[in-house]
Design a protein around this motif. Structure first.
Motif, PDB file in Angstrom:
ATOM      1  N   SER A  30       1.521 -29.301  32.376  1.00 14.43           N
ATOM      2  CA  SER A  30       2.700 -28.724  31.733  1.00 14.43           C
ATOM      3  C   SER A  30       3.116 -29.538  30.500  1.00 14.43           C
ATOM      4  O   SER A  30       3.446 -28.980  29.448  1.00 14.43           O
ATOM      5  CB  SER A  30       3.854 -28.659  32.727  1.00 14.43           C
ATOM      6  N   THR A  33       0.598 -29.031  27.710  1.00 15.09           N
ATOM      7  CA  THR A  33       0.755 -27.712  27.094  1.00 15.09           C
ATOM      8  C   THR A  33       1.811 -27.755  25.998  1.00 15.09           C
ATOM      9  O   THR A  33       1.632 -27.183  24.919  1.00 15.09           O
ATOM     10  CB  THR A  33       1.135 -26.665  28.158  1.00 15.09           C
ATOM     11  N   LEU A  73      -5.314 -23.836  25.421  1.00 16.03           N
ATOM     12  CA  LEU A  73      -4.138 -23.272  26.079  1.00 16.03           C
ATOM     13  C   LEU A  73      -4.510 -22.624  27.412  1.00 16.03           C
ATOM     14  O   LEU A  73      -3.821 -22.838  28.425  1.00 16.03           O
ATOM     15  CB  LEU A  73      -3.484 -22.250  25.149  1.00 16.03           C
ATOM     16  N   LEU A  76      -5.328 -25.390  30.076  1.00 12.44           N
ATOM     17  CA  LEU A  76      -4.150 -26.086  30.602  1.00 12.44           C
ATOM     18  C   LEU A  76      -3.338 -25.184  31.517  1.00 12.44           C
ATOM     19  O   LEU A  76      -2.841 -25.629  32.565  1.00 12.44           O
ATOM     20  CB  LEU A  76      -3.286 -26.584  29.436  1.00 12.44           C
ATOM     21  N   LEU A  77      -3.182 -23.922  31.157  1.00 14.34           N
ATOM     22  CA  LEU A  77      -2.390 -23.012  31.976  1.00 14.34           C
ATOM     23  C   LEU A  77      -3.098 -22.685  33.290  1.00 14.34           C
ATOM     24  O   LEU A  77      -2.449 -22.547  34.341  1.00 14.34           O
ATOM     25  CB  LEU A  77      -2.104 -21.732  31.197  1.00 14.34           C
TER      26      LEU A  77
END
Length: 416
Positions: A30, A33, A73, A76-77
């Motif tokens: 988190s 990100t 992105l 990481l998500l």
């Protein structure tokens, strides 16, 4: 139903350790990100080239990782979601269902979102550089799932996020970096003013900065350099004086006042017999940057601003002095016979080659290349398709750059 474990058993501590690792891992994803995705490629390139020594090292490590932003992105998500989804599973084996939900929400909110994002928003560059190898490994692990999604995002949204400022935004940013803004900036008032003036120079044209022809001093080519005219030239205090034929809107050249030092007023030498230099002609809508480039060629530090009349001839005014007049085709339009200069004249009398930075300038001793050769029989009115409306000088352009008036020894101004 939750399975009960002995609070002193090994399996209990294994589950607790897994829960702690999942919370920390979710918090790291988190925070990254927010920290990595908030750093644009432009920001990182600036830091990599002109930041502090530590920032240059961090930016060099992060740049390869964030180059494909959508892939990063998605990675990481995906990792963050996997950690948060796995957390209730391990909590449910230790506590009741409602307790697992309560504890997981609390842990994720506090240790997985608020604290990591707060830290990474301030120290994102250092943290991102430290865990860059770990992020590379995660990208390869999640590649089969993250890559198709990232390509879809590239197709729908574009593969790059442009973070460059527009001209107006850049001017505002420069002002905010000034020490007068009170935000800790290091730029002085003069620095911010000059930068803003340079950004505005493209939007300004010759008409915005010229001196109207009705306010300029010019002399007729058919006058004689008697005491009256010499006194007028001396009183004006100009180093260059435009020369016109028949009417003031027909400027044909310029004389340097220093060339008149050897002339005696009693001789009453005609103006057309002295050295008259060519003068560039620029259109009224030419940007000041283009005019500055014309001045850099060294032909003249003064130019005539002309306005095209809506007639049938297709004239092109490029402001260049290397102009040939075809006497056979346009006998009415010519004023003088102009020979094409063989060299571009630059005023560096002390050296043949002079360099400033990366620019190398060559100087030619052929100082007569820009001189008009006037024949009495060829003096006719200039073509009717254009007329002079003003004068613009190097000083006018520099004043627009500095956004301040430049006063020389002959200027008269009142202190407010």
């Amino acid at each position: 139903m939750a399975v009960e474990y002995d609070c002193c058993g090994v399996e209990f501590f294994v589950h607790v350790a897994i829960i702690v690792v999942l919370v920390l891992f979710a918090g790291l994803m988190s925070g990254l990100t927010l920290g990595l995705m908030s750093l644009s490629l432009v920001d990182l390139e600036v830091l990599a080239k002109s930041g502090t020594l530590q920032d240059r090292k961090h930016a060099a490590k992060i740049l390869p990782v964030v180059k494909k932003q959508h892939l990063l992105l998605c990675t990481l998500l995906i990792c963050n979601s996997a950690a948060m989804e796995a957390l209730p599973i391990f909590l449910d084996s230790l506590v009741t269902a409602w307790g697992a939900i309560l504890i997981s929400v609390t842990l994720i909110l506090l240790f997985g979102e608020i604290i990591p994002q707060s830290v990474c928003s301030r120290h994102g560059l250092a943290i991102g550089a430290t865990v860059a190898p770990v992020v590379r490994v995660l990208v390869w692990i999640c590649f089969p799932v993250a890559y198709p999604i990232s390509k879809l995002l590239d197709y729908m949204l574009g593969d790059g996020h442009v973070a460059l400022f527009r001209r107006a935004e850049l001017k505002t940013l420069v002002k905010l970096h000034g020490n007068e803004a009170g935000k800790g900036g290091e730029l002085t008032h003069d620095e911010t003013t000059i930068i803003a003036g340079a950004l505005e120079l493209t939007e300004k044209t010759a008409r915005n900065s010229m001196t109207p022809l009705c306010q300029t001093f010019a002399i007729d080519v058919n006058r004689n350099l008697d005491r009256i005219l010499m006194r007028e030239i001396l009183d004006k205090g100009h180093s260059r004086v435009p020369v016109f034929y028949e009417k003031k809107t027909n400027i044909i050249g310029v004389i340097l006042v220093k060339n008149l030092l050897s002339i005696h007023p009693d001789d009453e030498i005609p103006v057309k017999n002295v050295t008259i230099r060519k003068i560039p002609r620029v259109t009224e809508d030419m940007p000041l940057y283009d005019i500055l480039n014309e001045f850099q060629k060294g032909h003249s530090h003064m130019a005539i601003v002309v306005k095209k009349n809506n007639l049938t001839e297709n004239n092109s005014l490029d402001g260049d002095l290397s102009l040939d007049i075809d006497v056979d085709q346009k006998p009415i339009d010519k004023v003088v016979k102009i020979t094409k200069p063989l060299h571009r004249w630059k005023s560096y009398p002390n050296s043949q080659i002079s360099s400033r930075g990366n620019r190398v300038r060559r100087w030619s001793r052929d100082s007569t290349a820009n001189v008009l050769h006037i024949n009495d029989t060829d003096l006719q009115p200039f073509n009717e398709y254009e007329e002079a409306i003003g004068i613009i000088t190097m000083e006018d352009v520099i004043e627009e750059l500095l956004q301040e008036e430049i006063f020389d020894e002959t200027d008269v101004h009142e202190d407010q």
